[in-house]
Design a protein around this motif. Sequence first.
Motif, PDB file in Angstrom:
ATOM      1  N   MET A 170     -41.157  18.161 -10.901  1.00 24.58           N
ATOM      2  CA  MET A 170     -41.581  16.941 -10.228  1.00 24.58           C
ATOM      3  C   MET A 170     -40.359  16.214  -9.701  1.00 24.58           C
ATOM      4  N   LYS A 171     -40.595  15.293  -8.775  1.00 24.60           N
ATOM      5  CA  LYS A 171     -39.543  14.440  -8.243  1.00 24.60           C
ATOM      6  C   LYS A 171     -39.482  13.147  -9.053  1.00 24.60           C
ATOM      7  N   ALA A 172     -38.266  12.672  -9.320  1.00 29.96           N
ATOM      8  CA  ALA A 172     -38.095  11.436 -10.080  1.00 29.96           C
ATOM      9  C   ALA A 172     -36.790  10.776  -9.675  1.00 29.96           C
ATOM     10  N   LEU A 173     -36.701   9.471  -9.933  1.00 24.84           N
ATOM     11  CA  LEU A 173     -35.477   8.718  -9.676  1.00 24.84           C
ATOM     12  C   LEU A 173     -34.634   8.749 -10.945  1.00 24.84           C
ATOM     13  N   ILE A 174     -33.451   9.373 -10.860  1.00 24.89           N
ATOM     14  CA  ILE A 174     -32.631   9.676 -12.038  1.00 24.89           C
ATOM     15  C   ILE A 174     -31.302   8.938 -11.957  1.00 24.89           C
ATOM     16  N   THR A 175     -30.893   8.319 -13.061  1.00 24.60           N
ATOM     17  CA  THR A 175     -29.619   7.594 -13.097  1.00 24.60           C
ATOM     18  C   THR A 175     -28.443   8.565 -13.174  1.00 24.60           C
ATOM     19  N   ASN A 176     -27.273   8.114 -12.670  1.00 24.36           N
ATOM     20  CA  ASN A 176     -26.103   8.986 -12.660  1.00 24.36           C
ATOM     21  C   ASN A 176     -24.798   8.292 -13.038  1.00 24.36           C
ATOM     22  N   ARG A 177     -24.850   7.028 -13.456  1.00 28.09           N
ATOM     23  CA  ARG A 177     -23.605   6.322 -13.765  1.00 28.09           C
ATOM     24  C   ARG A 177     -23.104   6.671 -15.166  1.00 28.09           C
ATOM     25  N   HIS A 178     -21.803   6.862 -15.273  1.00 21.62           N
ATOM     26  CA  HIS A 178     -21.193   7.086 -16.572  1.00 21.62           C
ATOM     27  C   HIS A 178     -20.676   5.766 -17.145  1.00 21.62           C
ATOM     28  N   LEU A 179     -20.186   5.822 -18.358  1.00 22.15           N
ATOM     29  CA  LEU A 179     -19.953   4.612 -19.138  1.00 22.15           C
ATOM     30  C   LEU A 179     -19.008   3.627 -18.466  1.00 22.15           C
ATOM     31  N   ILE A 180     -17.885   4.079 -17.932  1.00 17.65           N
ATOM     32  CA  ILE A 180     -16.890   3.160 -17.377  1.00 17.65           C
ATOM     33  C   ILE A 180     -17.471   2.356 -16.219  1.00 17.65           C
ATOM     34  N   SER A 181     -18.168   3.016 -15.283  1.00 20.03           N
ATOM     35  CA  SER A 181     -18.730   2.287 -14.148  1.00 20.03           C
ATOM     36  C   SER A 181     -19.811   1.327 -14.597  1.00 20.03           C
ATOM     37  N   ARG A 182     -20.549   1.688 -15.634  1.00 17.00           N
ATOM     38  CA  ARG A 182     -21.579   0.773 -16.141  1.00 17.00           C
ATOM     39  C   ARG A 182     -20.958  -0.473 -16.751  1.00 17.00           C
ATOM     40  N   ILE A 183     -19.884  -0.292 -17.510  1.00 19.56           N
ATOM     41  CA  ILE A 183     -19.212  -1.440 -18.115  1.00 19.56           C
ATOM     42  C   ILE A 183     -18.600  -2.334 -17.045  1.00 19.56           C
ATOM     43  N   VAL A 184     -18.010  -1.739 -16.011  1.00 17.12           N
ATOM     44  CA  VAL A 184     -17.436  -2.523 -14.913  1.00 17.12           C
ATOM     45  C   VAL A 184     -18.525  -3.342 -14.229  1.00 17.12           C
ATOM     46  N   ASN A 185     -19.661  -2.714 -13.940  1.00 13.24           N
ATOM     47  CA  ASN A 185     -20.761  -3.441 -13.302  1.00 13.24           C
ATOM     48  C   ASN A 185     -21.259  -4.569 -14.186  1.00 13.24           C
ATOM     49  N   LEU A 186     -21.347  -4.316 -15.476  1.00 10.89           N
ATOM     50  CA  LEU A 186     -21.801  -5.359 -16.393  1.00 10.89           C
ATOM     51  C   LEU A 186     -20.813  -6.522 -16.416  1.00 10.89           C
ATOM     52  N   ALA A 187     -19.532  -6.221 -16.387  1.00 12.61           N
ATOM     53  CA  ALA A 187     -18.514  -7.271 -16.415  1.00 12.61           C
ATOM     54  C   ALA A 187     -18.559  -8.137 -15.162  1.00 12.61           C
TER      55      ALA A 187
END
Length: 364
Positions: free
Chosen positions: A1-18
């Motif tokens: 099936m087709k689905a929307l899948i996340t691809n961010r790893h930890l460092i980019s996620r922490i940067v975005n959160l900051a």
Amino acid sequence: MKALITNRHLISRIVNLAFGKSLSSNGAEFKDVPIPTISDDEILVKVKAVALNPTDFKHIDAISPPSSIVGCDYAGEVTKVGKNAASVWKVGDRVAGAVHGGLYPDRGAFAEYLKTDSDLCWRIPAEIEDTAAATYGVSAVTAMHALNARLGLPWADDDQQNTPRTDPKDRPTILVYAGSTSAGLFTIQLAKAAGYTVVTTASPHSFDLVDKYGADAAFDYRDPSVVDKILANHPNISSAVDCISEGVSTDICGRVLRPNGGKIITLLPGAKSKYPGVESELVMSYTLFGRAFQWLPPVGPKFPALPEDRKALVRFYSSLPRLTATVKPPPVKLEGVGFDAILTGLDKLRAGKVSGAKLVVKMV
């Protein structure tokens, strides 16, 4: 099936959160993944419509580990039934609800198929379209979680609601901050069903909207004198639901409750009361699904399984087919059809360009 899948790893996620926002918009992509395998207690649903929430883009930007299916709110059709669920569901039944999207590789709404516990969803009445049914997801269950499971308000299906308090002096009063949000509109309606007088904040252009959904009084949250004006007209408020939980929202709620003391329910971490006698409690409505989980894994806070929260969601969704005339969906705005419309809709939410309506996407 087709689905929307996340691809961010930890460092980019922490940067975005900051930074409080994503530095790029490519944190999820369409992929072909296996159709979920269901347990004996689950059902498989062909997704017909999805509703979009700020939590969806926040998961894409910062919270979700890689390879997770995004999306919470859905409406669809049952295509497979676990053997323990066969007494309740059959193939072809129309169903809606919310799932814990953005955390698991096999559980999320922005997909052609999703799986869900058979008792954590609700049967769509014939008169309700899929696009409207999809809106009774995160926003609706958050309102129930705040009011019934945490503040202890009577449930909308309680027998005592057959004899509502008719004299306004006999009704307790609650403050709903940001009443024109989807969570706010559901909170207003459930508080009214519990026999409460509802005071809310909104922009003046949304006063007619919150009035339509049952608010007894609305005040401009941008007015520097908003607290004084609320207290002048409603001096006995001792409970509040902060449907924004950012900026000055929790402080305004705390100032309104300060004369009497009381409790504020907040929806985001970090929003806390600073006034003596005014308690604040965070509701993280993913606890309604009955599973322990971690935000921003592997470094974020952990949340335990809360069986009583799960029981609350079971009760709410089992009664909802009988309550849709009382608890109406928010105004629906169709963003489009298909997966691409999900991404454009999430970008609008991310940019703060949506007000007074719930963005919905048809999947088929």
